[in-house]
Design an enzyme around this catalytic site. Structure first.
Site, PDB file in Angstrom:
ATOM      1  N   ILE A   1       1.003  -1.197  -0.030  1.00 16.35           N
ATOM      2  CA  ILE A   1      -0.149  -0.070   0.018  1.00 16.35           C
ATOM      3  C   ILE A   1       0.756   1.297   0.083  1.00 16.35           C
ATOM      4  O   ILE A   1       0.380   2.199  -0.359  1.00 16.35           O
ATOM      5  CB  ILE A   1      -0.857  -0.024   1.243  1.00 16.35           C
ATOM      6  CG1 ILE A   1      -0.051  -0.055   2.530  1.00 16.35           C
ATOM      7  CG2 ILE A   1      -2.084  -1.075   1.066  1.00 16.35           C
ATOM      8  CD1 ILE A   1      -1.055   0.046   3.844  1.00 16.35           C
TER       9      ILE A   1
ATOM     10  N   TYR B   1       2.105   0.636  17.648  1.00 13.83           N
ATOM     11  CA  TYR B   1       0.891  -0.070  16.839  1.00 13.83           C
ATOM     12  C   TYR B   1      -0.328   0.716  17.290  1.00 13.83           C
ATOM     13  O   TYR B   1      -0.995   1.082  16.235  1.00 13.83           O
ATOM     14  CB  TYR B   1       0.865  -1.387  17.124  1.00 13.83           C
ATOM     15  CG  TYR B   1      -0.630  -2.133  16.759  1.00 13.83           C
ATOM     16  CD1 TYR B   1      -0.699  -2.182  15.369  1.00 13.83           C
ATOM     17  CD2 TYR B   1      -1.057  -3.051  17.284  1.00 13.83           C
ATOM     18  CE1 TYR B   1      -1.784  -2.732  14.885  1.00 13.83           C
ATOM     19  CE2 TYR B   1      -2.459  -3.327  16.851  1.00 13.83           C
ATOM     20  CZ  TYR B   1      -2.817  -3.329  15.755  1.00 13.83           C
ATOM     21  OH  TYR B   1      -3.715  -3.887  15.213  1.00 13.83           O
TER      22      TYR B   1
END
Length: 315
Positions: free
Chosen positions: A58, A147
């Protein structure tokens, strides 16, 4: 509809692919295979609805531009991400690039082509649960790991595109998902790891004292939730949770799997600062806006997962 699914060769992505194909949509999968595996989608390769599997990142903006221009997607499920909490602590740059910058690149293409975005976030953005009503979408966030921090940043970008441009977007926060096709090692696969070790006759290792709890959602229930968010205008501009609505301690989970507390070891936690002590989901919003409720109990889900691993499920 023409649907782009990033991370479609991953654990949850695989089940989302299956549902979309069953519903008759045309699906393109974009996955760099850093977490996903081609074996996960092998059964769909010759399906007439699977238009293309693209092995790419991506972060490749040029490729994204080509794909959106060529295929004019109507809907994008954005599941592609770095998902390992421990890896994010050891290497925050990779997680930030994939989860935040990668999401921005997806958003830019979706804005140009007026493509709805369903963004897969995580329950790991939340602070610990403090009562038995569970964590709803108004609950405080606490990015205890890079994260979680990268996901919160991406969530804000996703919602900003809704408010600034009127782009239909939704942030979904599934709780801890498990089931067939989950890796039996690594982050987030506690059920699969426990079952695999139990079937091999190994002891089950638990980080810390094992009193931390998780709300465990069976993967097919999760996939139904993910897919439904793409076809509902009611959730545009919203954050929506999904979970079983019951939590279980890791100690209790281990006993449920192995049947014998003597087969359990407690080991020192690698990153205790990123542990969330209690996770319990309140899914009332998903029920109200999407008419979604989980169907598979934890006991049934464990049984299905155990059967899959026993029958030679991917390791």
């Amino acid at each position: 509809m023409k649907v782009l699914l990033t991370g479609g060769a991953g654990f949850i992505g695989r089940w989302v692919v299956k549902q979309l194909l069953n519903e008759g949509h045309q699906v393109w999968i974009l996955d760099d295979l850093s977490n996903g595996r081609e074996e996960n989608i092998k059964e769909f390769i010759n399906h007439p609805g699977l238009m293309e599997f693209i092995h790419d990142s991506i972060l490749n903006e040029t490729r994204l531009e080509e794909l959106f221009e060529k295929n004019q997607f109507q809907l994008c499920y954005h599941l592609g991400a770095s998902i390992n909490v421990q890896d994010s602590i050891d290497d925050p740059r990779t997680t930030f690039n994939n989860d935040t910058i990668g999401t921005f690149y997806i958003l830019e293409q979706c804005r140009k082509h007026d493509t709805k975005v369903v963004f897969m976030s995580t329950c790991m953005v939340y602070d610990r649960c403090t009562d038995e009503t569970g964590i709803n979408e108004e609950h405080p966030t606490k990015p205890a790991s890079p994260y979680a921090g990268a996901k919160v940043a991406a969530e804000n970008m996703v919602l900003s595109f809704y408010h600034a441009y009127g782009l239909p977007t939704v942030v979904i926060r599934p709780f801890n998902t498990y089931g067939p096709y989950q890796k039996t090692g690594g982050e987030g696969g506690v059920v699969a790891i426990f079952i695999n070790n139990h079937l091999k006759g190994d002891k089950l290792s638990i980080y810390g004292d094992g009193t931390q709890t998780r709300d465990l959602l069976y993967v097919e229930d999760c996939a139904r939730f993910v897919v439904s968010a793409g076809f509902s205008d009611a959730v545009n501009g919203e954050i929506v949770n999904a979970g079983l609505g019951k939590d279980i301690s890791i100690n209790e989970l281990a006993v449920l799997v192995t049947g014998d507390p003597k087969n359990i070891n407690h080991v020192e936690h690698i990153h205790p600062q990123s542990e969330i002590q209690k996770l319990l989901c309140n899914s009332k919003k998903a029920n109200r806006l999407l008419d979604w409720t989980p169907k598979v109990t934890l006991e049934e889900g464990i049984e299905r997962t155990m059967t899959w691993i026993q029958q030679g499920g991917l390791q």
